[in-house]
Design a protein around this motif. Structure first.
Motif, PDB file in Angstrom:
ATOM      1  N   ASN A   1       0.871  -1.173   0.000  1.00 25.20           N
ATOM      2  CA  ASN A   1       0.000   0.000   0.000  1.00 25.20           C
ATOM      3  C   ASN A   1       0.914   1.230   0.000  1.00 25.20           C
ATOM      4  N   VAL A   2       0.352   2.413   0.070  1.00 26.67           N
ATOM      5  CA  VAL A   2       1.148   3.638  -0.015  1.00 26.67           C
ATOM      6  C   VAL A   2       2.169   3.722   1.114  1.00 26.67           C
ATOM      7  N   THR A   3       1.747   3.434   2.317  1.00 32.25           N
ATOM      8  CA  THR A   3       2.650   3.525   3.457  1.00 32.25           C
ATOM      9  C   THR A   3       3.803   2.529   3.338  1.00 32.25           C
TER      10      THR A   3
ATOM     11  N   TYR B   1       3.228  10.359  -3.043  1.00 27.03           N
ATOM     12  CA  TYR B   1       2.026  10.851  -3.724  1.00 27.03           C
ATOM     13  C   TYR B   1       2.387  11.819  -4.859  1.00 27.03           C
ATOM     14  N   VAL B   2       3.371  12.673  -4.635  1.00 26.56           N
ATOM     15  CA  VAL B   2       3.806  13.600  -5.686  1.00 26.56           C
ATOM     16  C   VAL B   2       4.349  12.812  -6.873  1.00 26.56           C
TER      17      VAL B   2
ATOM     18  N   VAL C   1       6.594   7.038 -10.779  1.00 25.08           N
ATOM     19  CA  VAL C   1       6.783   5.735 -10.149  1.00 25.08           C
ATOM     20  C   VAL C   1       5.645   4.814 -10.618  1.00 25.08           C
ATOM     21  N   PRO C   2       5.932   3.521 -10.854  1.00 19.09           N
ATOM     22  CA  PRO C   2       4.865   2.616 -11.293  1.00 19.09           C
ATOM     23  C   PRO C   2       3.882   2.330 -10.157  1.00 19.09           C
ATOM     24  N   PHE C   3       2.601   2.384 -10.473  1.00 22.05           N
ATOM     25  CA  PHE C   3       1.579   2.138  -9.463  1.00 22.05           C
ATOM     26  C   PHE C   3       0.345   1.558 -10.120  1.00 22.05           C
TER      27      PHE C   3
ATOM     28  N   LYS D   1     -10.164   4.303  -5.058  1.00 13.61           N
ATOM     29  CA  LYS D   1      -9.351   5.399  -4.520  1.00 13.61           C
ATOM     30  C   LYS D   1      -8.049   4.902  -3.902  1.00 13.61           C
ATOM     31  N   ARG D   2      -7.786   3.616  -4.015  1.00 16.69           N
ATOM     32  CA  ARG D   2      -6.603   3.048  -3.369  1.00 16.69           C
ATOM     33  C   ARG D   2      -5.470   2.832  -4.371  1.00 16.69           C
ATOM     34  N   LEU D   3      -4.251   3.067  -3.887  1.00 12.17           N
ATOM     35  CA  LEU D   3      -3.056   2.853  -4.698  1.00 12.17           C
ATOM     36  C   LEU D   3      -2.347   1.599  -4.216  1.00 12.17           C
ATOM     37  N   TYR D   4      -1.840   0.837  -5.170  1.00 14.52           N
ATOM     38  CA  TYR D   4      -1.076  -0.365  -4.866  1.00 14.52           C
ATOM     39  C   TYR D   4       0.213  -0.347  -5.676  1.00 14.52           C
TER      40      TYR D   4
END
Length: 111
Positions: free
Chosen positions: A41-43, A57-58, A65-67, A72-75
């Motif tokens: 996850n983001v953290t 996040y920026v 960066v690959p994501f 609404k969730r980023l992995y």
């Protein structure tokens, strides 16, 4: 190695078959689990990259960066983050000098 008579072959084959079954069972029981892709996850991704969450996040916003995004969730896939970090590798002075020397040798060969 033992020598078996023709009459002993069926019993020897049965024993061999039993041993093979036990060996197969041992191998399947002790087989390590399939390595699954690690997803952050983001953290977790920020900690892995040694970045703050806001900096990550920026980088996501600028698509640096690959994501992956679901709702609404980023992995983040660990292998993709590893590859991204490796892609940013800068050459050492000796590597640059070696490439320059190779380039000069090629140029002299064409002249």
């Amino acid at each position: 190695m033992d020598n078996y008579t023709f009459d002993q072959l069926p019993q020897a084959m049965r024993l061999l078959h039993e041993k093979m079954d036990r060996l197969e069972l041992l191998l399947t029981e002790h087989q390590p689990p399939q390595d699954t892709e690690t997803i952050f996850n983001v953290t977790q991704a920020a900690a892995f990259l040694h970045l703050s969450v806001s900096t990550l996040y920026v980088k996501v916003c600028h698509r640096e960066v690959p994501f992956n995004k679901r709702g609404k969730r980023l992995y983040f896939y660990k292998t993709e983050l590893d590859a991204w970090v490796r892609k940013g590798r800068k050459k050492t002075v000796s590597e640059i000098q070696e490439e320059a020397g190779q380039h000069l040798l090629i140029g002299k060969g064409k002249a």
